[in-house]
Enzyme design. Structure first.
Site, PDB file in Angstrom:
ATOM      1  N   MET A   1      21.028  16.158 -50.926  1.00  0.00           N
ATOM      2  CA  MET A   1      21.061  15.439 -52.187  1.00  0.00           C
ATOM      3  C   MET A   1      20.614  16.369 -53.304  1.00  0.00           C
ATOM      4  SD  MET A   1      19.504  11.701 -51.204  1.00  0.00           S
ATOM      5  CE  MET A   1      17.970  12.386 -50.615  1.00  0.00           C
TER       6      MET A   1
ATOM      7  N   GLY B   1      15.694  16.614 -55.807  1.00  0.00           N
ATOM      8  CA  GLY B   1      16.570  17.130 -54.751  1.00  0.00           C
ATOM      9  C   GLY B   1      15.930  17.064 -53.378  1.00  0.00           C
ATOM     10  N   SER B   2      16.687  16.699 -52.363  1.00  0.00           N
ATOM     11  CA  SER B   2      16.107  16.499 -51.041  1.00  0.00           C
ATOM     12  C   SER B   2      17.223  16.410 -50.004  1.00  0.00           C
ATOM     13  CB  SER B   2      15.235  15.234 -51.042  1.00  0.00           C
ATOM     14  OG  SER B   2      15.899  14.178 -51.710  1.00  0.00           O
ATOM     15  N   ARG B   3      16.892  15.875 -48.819  1.00  0.00           N
ATOM     16  CA  ARG B   3      17.838  15.875 -47.703  1.00  0.00           C
ATOM     17  C   ARG B   3      17.553  14.685 -46.785  1.00  0.00           C
ATOM     18  NH1 ARG B   3      17.769  20.862 -43.314  1.00  0.00           N
ATOM     19  NH2 ARG B   3      18.578  19.694 -41.538  1.00  0.00           N
TER      20      ARG B   3
END
Length: 270
Positions: free
Chosen positions: A144, A237-239
């Site tokens: 993301m 932002g990440s995952r």
């Protein structure tokens, strides 16, 4: 277009401060324009908070055999994996078999008796196509970016049967590596296990990134979720990784596919 729960309070507060500054500048003398400038700054901040916490409604597929994406973003990879270890018990920790990863911490190098129950965090390794077993999983990793919607949704109708917060070895928070890299799986994370009515277990892991520092759950263990229901978010932002038993599903996406939480099918149940 809605605003996610964690952003509702801050967006209202900062918007009110911006309106207040402009009201003061228009009704009271503001020779240097500093009050108006403060209003502009607060207005821009409010716009950023609202944009980042936006939470649009999604069209949820009606086909019950579909497992939808838990997150917005880009598919990093689709891989078949097998458990090669798990978090040690207190008794196992005292043995000489423990293997230590500098970031992930201690592993006991034997899989769980029933890996697909996801009872604790496990160590997974890629599987050769010629060496497949019924206990394998399919993992899809979704990156993301800061521009994506950061609310996560349940991939199936299910109950939360486990939630687990993990950090790097010896750390109270972090590490915070770039989420677009595979190595970010060692970052601070929250692992959630969902169980459907017919016993299908799915593991979804929210992973913080280099900028993202906060994982916010909306739901907890024993809560029931509808497919597409919001259950948490990650700031910036990440995952998000999802693991599903390989013998129960067929993947429907490929790397670099753009997906939407609650709408894009990732798997079809066999």
């Amino acid at each position: 277009m809605g605003i996610a729960q964690p952003g509702q309070g801050p967006s209202i507060l900062v918007s009110a401060m911006s309106i207040g500054m402009f009201s003061i500048s228009f009704t009271v003398a503001d020779p240097g324009g500093f009050v108006a400038l403060a209003g502009v700054i607060f207005g821009c901040l409010a716009a950023f908070i609202i944009f980042f916490h936006r939470d649009p409604e999604r069209l949820i597929p009606s086909d019950e055999d579909l497992i939808v994406s838990p997150a917005d973003g880009r598919v990093m990879f689709v891989v078949r994996e097998r458990s090669t270890g798990r978090r040690p018990t207190n008794e196992q920790q005292k043995t000489e078999q423990i293997e230590t990863h500098p970031l992930m911490g201690d592993w006991f190098p034997q899989p769980l008796e029933k890996p697909l129950r996801f009872e604790t965090e496990q160590r997974w390794s890629p599987v050769d196509p010629e060496d497949e077993l019924p206990t394998d999983v399919i993992r899809i990793a979704i990156y993301m970016s800061p521009l994506d919607v950061h609310v996560q949704r349940s991939p199936i109708n299910s109950q939360i049967v486990a939630m687990e917060h993990r950090t790097g070895k010896g750390l109270s928070r972090g590490p915070f590596r770039k989420a677009s890299k595979k190595e970010s799986e060692a970052n601070e994370r929250v692992r959630t296990v969902l169980e459907s009515d017919d016993g299908l277990l799915i593991e979804v892991t929210q992973i913080s990134g280099a900028i993202a520092r906060t994982i916010i759950p909306f739901c907890f263990v024993s809560d029931y979720l509808k497919r597409g229901q919001r259950y948490g978010m990650i700031r910036l932002g990440s995952r998000v990784d999802i693991r599903v038993p390989a013998n129960r599903v067929r993947p429907l996406v490929e790397p670099n596919t753009m997906v939407l939480a609650g709408s894009t099918p990732l798997f079809r149940r066999k």
